[in-house]
Design an enzyme around this catalytic site. Sequence first.
Site, PDB file in Angstrom:
ATOM      1  N   HIS A  21       0.846  -1.202   0.000  1.00 42.38           N
ATOM      2  CA  HIS A  21       0.000   0.000   0.000  1.00 42.38           C
ATOM      3  C   HIS A  21       0.884   1.256   0.000  1.00 42.38           C
ATOM      4  O   HIS A  21       0.599   2.226  -0.692  1.00 42.38           O
ATOM      5  CB  HIS A  21      -0.858   0.062   1.275  1.00 42.38           C
ATOM      6  CG  HIS A  21      -1.862  -1.042   1.404  1.00 42.38           C
ATOM      7  ND1 HIS A  21      -1.785  -1.998   2.387  1.00 42.38           N
ATOM      8  CD2 HIS A  21      -2.976  -1.316   0.680  1.00 42.38           C
ATOM      9  CE1 HIS A  21      -2.815  -2.822   2.270  1.00 42.38           C
ATOM     10  NE2 HIS A  21      -3.549  -2.432   1.247  1.00 42.38           N
ATOM     11  N   LYS A  51      -1.013  -7.066  -7.518  1.00 37.83           N
ATOM     12  CA  LYS A  51      -1.320  -8.354  -6.890  1.00 37.83           C
ATOM     13  C   LYS A  51      -2.763  -8.742  -7.189  1.00 37.83           C
ATOM     14  O   LYS A  51      -3.076  -9.895  -7.426  1.00 37.83           O
ATOM     15  CB  LYS A  51      -1.074  -8.324  -5.384  1.00 37.83           C
ATOM     16  CG  LYS A  51      -1.156  -9.752  -4.832  1.00 37.83           C
ATOM     17  CD  LYS A  51      -0.730  -9.854  -3.413  1.00 37.83           C
ATOM     18  CE  LYS A  51      -1.861  -9.539  -2.484  1.00 37.83           C
ATOM     19  NZ  LYS A  51      -2.969 -10.505  -2.566  1.00 37.83           N
ATOM     20  N   ASP A  52      -3.650  -7.741  -7.169  1.00 37.16           N
ATOM     21  CA  ASP A  52      -5.040  -7.986  -7.553  1.00 37.16           C
ATOM     22  C   ASP A  52      -5.183  -7.631  -9.034  1.00 37.16           C
ATOM     23  O   ASP A  52      -5.875  -6.673  -9.399  1.00 37.16           O
ATOM     24  CB  ASP A  52      -5.978  -7.137  -6.696  1.00 37.16           C
ATOM     25  CG  ASP A  52      -5.890  -7.528  -5.236  1.00 37.16           C
ATOM     26  OD1 ASP A  52      -6.299  -8.638  -4.899  1.00 37.16           O
ATOM     27  OD2 ASP A  52      -5.368  -6.734  -4.435  1.00 37.16           O
TER      28      ASP A  52
HETATM   29  O1  PAF Z   1      -7.915  -3.917  -3.092  1.00 34.26           O
HETATM   30  C1  PAF Z   1      -8.582  -3.558  -2.098  1.00 34.26           C
HETATM   31  O2  PAF Z   1      -8.064  -3.360  -0.997  1.00 34.26           O
HETATM   32  C2  PAF Z   1     -10.074  -3.382  -2.246  1.00 34.26           C
HETATM   33  O3  PAF Z   1     -10.620  -4.333  -3.092  1.00 34.26           O
HETATM   34  C3  PAF Z   1     -10.492  -1.960  -2.666  1.00 34.26           C
HETATM   35  C4  PAF Z   1      -9.961  -1.628  -4.056  1.00 34.26           C
HETATM   36  C5  PAF Z   1      -9.949  -0.956  -1.662  1.00 34.26           C
HETATM   37  C6  PAF Z   1     -12.008  -1.844  -2.708  1.00 34.26           C
HETATM   38  O4  PAF Z   1     -12.574  -2.114  -1.468  1.00 34.26           O
END
Ligand code: PAF
Length: 275
Positions: free
Chosen positions: A28, A140-141
């Site tokens: 993050h 990662k997502d």
């Molecule tokens: O990737 C995440 O942490 C969540 O899916 C997001 C994009 C904040 C939406 O809740």
Amino acid sequence: MQQISARLKAEGKTIGLVPTMGFLHAGHLSLVEKSKKKSDVTVVSIFINPTQFAINEDLNKYPRDIERDKKFLRKLNVDYVFIPEASEIYQENYQTYVEVEKITKILEGEFRPTHFKGVTSIVSILFNSVMPNYAFFGQKDAQQAAVIKQMVKDLKYNVSIFISPIVREADGLAMSSRNVYLSAAERHDALVLSRSLKLAENLVLSGERNTGIIISKMNDMINSVKNSKLDYIKVIDSDNFTLTDRLIKNKNYYVLIACRIGSTRLIDNTLLKIR
Ligand code: PAF
């Protein structure tokens, strides 16, 4: 939040949004750094979005520590942290959802059929609240990033989406807030995900182009870990998220894995650039 953003925009400032569900890690924070470089003002949202969890999933135990998150963000001199309540986001009689149709049905969508509808709805609400010029997500997502890009394109959101590389622990484990669920032994077993992706990368480097062979070798590696239960390994074209049998020169592909280690479901991926 809208009033603050409107004022910032009237002052001619650009806004970068880093949407998160909190329990922040270095992944993050790399998005925050990127936003700070690109935007005049950075907003980090922290909201554990209930609509993206199915009833059998980990909403109630999802890790949270707002004070710790705020400390990290203060250190990085983030301008605003937006922490709405669930009751503000989903008010009484809430009934509107945003749904991307095709790419949400494969991979994660097969195992979490309601997940992306929750993600696109909350991201849409966050975009309308923060009104960012830029929004930052992690690779990662990878499927989530593709789904959000599709939504932005289809609904003509005036937001540029930036995707940052996966941040890994020194031993290769992809950073995830969910890693705290792993016991020491499980954490060790979980390394098989990144190891199997390395195997795929090495197979490709040595000339393998048949995705069936790559997947089968990765499968064998993952299945050799007793505590693992694979949901999928797939190779997809990174441009359009379609499955592929053969890797073709000058194209990019994601190898994507979802696997349970004990009761923790982890995802990971790597981007293959075929040259
Ligand atoms: O990737 C995440 O942490 C969540 O899916 C997001 C994009 C904040 C939406 O809740």
